[in-house]
Write a protein that holds these residues in place. Structure first.
Motif, PDB file in Angstrom:
ATOM      1  N   LEU A 299      52.977  39.279  35.399  1.00 54.08           N
ATOM      2  CA  LEU A 299      52.093  38.647  36.369  1.00 54.08           C
ATOM      3  C   LEU A 299      51.689  39.614  37.475  1.00 54.08           C
ATOM      4  CD1 LEU A 299      53.662  35.084  36.733  1.00 54.08           C
ATOM      5  CD2 LEU A 299      51.610  35.734  35.483  1.00 54.08           C
ATOM      6  N   ALA A 302      48.964  41.923  36.296  1.00 49.95           N
ATOM      7  CA  ALA A 302      47.685  41.290  35.946  1.00 49.95           C
ATOM      8  C   ALA A 302      46.815  41.131  37.192  1.00 49.95           C
ATOM      9  CB  ALA A 302      47.952  39.931  35.310  1.00 49.95           C
ATOM     10  N   PRO A 303      45.516  40.944  37.027  1.00 52.12           N
ATOM     11  CA  PRO A 303      44.645  40.663  38.180  1.00 52.12           C
ATOM     12  C   PRO A 303      45.123  39.419  38.913  1.00 52.12           C
ATOM     13  CG  PRO A 303      43.346  41.136  36.223  1.00 52.12           C
ATOM     14  CD  PRO A 303      44.760  41.007  35.764  1.00 52.12           C
ATOM     15  N   PRO A 304      44.983  39.376  40.253  1.00 48.93           N
ATOM     16  CA  PRO A 304      45.417  38.202  41.013  1.00 48.93           C
ATOM     17  C   PRO A 304      44.794  36.927  40.468  1.00 48.93           C
ATOM     18  CG  PRO A 304      44.797  39.991  42.491  1.00 48.93           C
ATOM     19  CD  PRO A 304      44.377  40.412  41.107  1.00 48.93           C
ATOM     20  N   ALA A 305      45.613  35.890  40.365  1.00 49.45           N
ATOM     21  CA  ALA A 305      45.125  34.624  39.824  1.00 49.45           C
ATOM     22  C   ALA A 305      45.807  33.468  40.533  1.00 49.45           C
ATOM     23  CB  ALA A 305      45.383  34.536  38.320  1.00 49.45           C
ATOM     24  N   THR A 306      45.108  32.362  40.673  1.00 53.04           N
ATOM     25  CA  THR A 306      45.675  31.171  41.294  1.00 53.04           C
ATOM     26  C   THR A 306      46.908  30.727  40.526  1.00 53.04           C
ATOM     27  OG1 THR A 306      43.488  30.447  41.998  1.00 53.04           O
ATOM     28  CG2 THR A 306      45.227  28.782  41.945  1.00 53.04           C
ATOM     29  N   THR A 308      49.865  32.287  40.322  1.00 51.89           N
ATOM     30  CA  THR A 308      50.813  33.331  39.934  1.00 51.89           C
ATOM     31  C   THR A 308      52.069  33.309  40.795  1.00 51.89           C
ATOM     32  OG1 THR A 308      49.088  34.784  39.070  1.00 51.89           O
ATOM     33  CG2 THR A 308      51.149  35.810  39.734  1.00 51.89           C
ATOM     34  N   ARG A 375      45.254  22.902  40.904  1.00 52.53           N
ATOM     35  CA  ARG A 375      44.401  24.084  41.012  1.00 52.53           C
ATOM     36  C   ARG A 375      44.327  24.910  39.737  1.00 52.53           C
ATOM     37  NH1 ARG A 375      46.344  26.164  47.016  1.00 52.53           N
ATOM     38  NH2 ARG A 375      46.243  24.116  48.044  1.00 52.53           N
ATOM     39  N   VAL A 376      45.324  24.772  38.865  1.00 54.96           N
ATOM     40  CA  VAL A 376      45.314  25.541  37.620  1.00 54.96           C
ATOM     41  C   VAL A 376      44.955  24.660  36.433  1.00 54.96           C
ATOM     42  CG1 VAL A 376      46.675  26.992  36.072  1.00 54.96           C
ATOM     43  CG2 VAL A 376      47.010  27.163  38.548  1.00 54.96           C
TER      44      VAL A 376
END
Length: 385
Positions: A299, A302-306, A308, A375-376
């Motif tokens: 995680l 990886a690119p920032p993601a809601t 995480t 949110r996810v």
């Protein structure tokens, strides 16, 4: 890769030369007040050697280290038995927030003190009626000339009794009709050493008093010490929480591994591993921790993601809570009524008692699951009435 290995040797050698027997293991779980002055001096030596701000950009006094090197640092820090940090709130929360969202004046004023561990910080988010539901904060601030005047109460404020500054979420405007409860919140930087602030310690199950309740009775801070614009506090506060759950969690997991190894050794020594149920639980704890580490590294890379940071918090908090429960099983009656001076039993009792809070602080697990659901996964919003 070779350069990273050289970096690992460099930090390992520095820690070996600077982590004294007196410091080793101090300020651990449930012992946050232990050897405070010595730990603050250590934080300043760490900063002077350039290790504290590895992740900060070079232009802001950091070293701009890669994620891999940040992970290496936190791994070696944990393995060395170096003391619990007294400056982590400033380094991992306030500093990155100011770098990303603060004004040039705020960065020039606060980043040097944070980097050098000469100014310590605390977080003013939770309130008696607004713990994980931060949109419900009622502490208010109004402008009076060139200053904000703050009135209200914060609670569970870690290290408030030693902090020089507090970053806090306050309501600076009423919620407009039909608007989100997040509207009207602002993120202020407030000096702690002033007549309008009273700090009262909260005694924990462990006997320590890391947490505090803080009362603001027309406390003041300068008008330009709002991060972002007034009313943008929710966005800034969420950014801060995202910074909190970064590469340091990998070092935390190294500490978890050391705890698990010690508990396995205790179980073997006492014969607790003769019980198949105990062996199964110890094995499961090892598997879960291995998966947690792999998942965290994936995680972070990886690119920032809601979601995480939320997932990582859910996993580690439940794991450590489970380890505390398992430790009590391994100790048996000794965990309930140890002999006077039984330091080993006391260590595990502290872990068990402190870990009761792991699924509450930093956003309760119930709230975190709600965030993931809404949110996810896109599920309907919870009714929080």
């Amino acid at each position: 890769m070779d350069d990273d290995q050289e970096f690992r040797r460099e930090i390992r050698d520095w820690l070996a030369a600077n982590v004294t027997a007196e410091l080793r293991g101090s300020g651990g779980v449930g012992r946050e007040s232990e050897a405070f002055e010595q730990r603050r001096d250590f934080a300043r030596r760490l900063a002077a050697a350039g290790w504290s701000t590895l992740a900060w950009p070079v232009e802001h006094g950091g070293r701009g280290a890669s994620l891999a090197r940040q992970v290496i640092f936190h791994e070696e820090y944990a393995r060395s038995g170096a003391p619990g940090r007294v400056d982590h709130i400033g380094l991992t929360m306030v500093g990155p927030t100011l770098i990303g969202l603060g004004s040039d004046r705020q960065r020039k004023r606060f980043l040097p003190g944070i980097a050098a561990a000469t100014e310590l910080w605390c977080q003013g988010y939770s309130e008696p009626g607004a713990g994980s539901d931060l949109a419900a904060v009622t502490t208010r601030a109004r402008l009076d000339g060139d200053q904000w005047v703050i009135t209200g109460q914060k609670v569970w404020t870690s290290l408030a009794h030693v902090a020089d500054w507090c970053f806090m979420l306050v309501r600076t405007a009423p919620i407009p009709d039909g608007a989100s409860r997040h509207a009207g919140l602002s993120y202020l930087l407030v000096p702690m050493r002033q007549p309008g602030i009273t700090v009262r310690p909260i005694r924990q199950l462990t006997g320590d008093s890391e947490f505090n309740e803080v009362f603001f009775d027309e406390a003041r801070t300068e008008a330009d010490l709002v991060v972002g614009e007034p009313g943008q506090g929710w966005r800034v506060a969420m950014a801060t929480l995202g910074f909190e759950r970064g590469a340091a969690t990998v070092g935390q997991q190294v500490g978890f591994q050391r705890d698990l190894d010690d508990l396995v050794a205790l179980a073997r020594r006492t014969g607790a591993t003769d019980d198949p149920a105990v062996r199964e639980r110890l094995t499961r704890a090892w598997i879960d921790l291995t998966v947690l580490r792999a998942h965290t590294l994936r995680l972070l890379a990886a690119p920032p993601a809601t979601g995480t940071a939320t997932v990582i918090k859910l996993l580690w908090s439940r794991w450590r809570q489970g380890l505390g429960e398992l430790a009590m099983t391994v100790l048996g009656p000794r965990g309930v009524a140890p002999d006077p001076g039984d330091a080993e039993a006391e260590r595990w009792r502290r872990l068990f008692l402190f870990s009761r809070a792991d699924t509450i602080y930093g956003g309760s697990n119930e709230i975190q699951r709600g965030i993931l659901a809404e949110r996810v996964l896109g599920l309907p919003r919870q009714d929080r009435r």
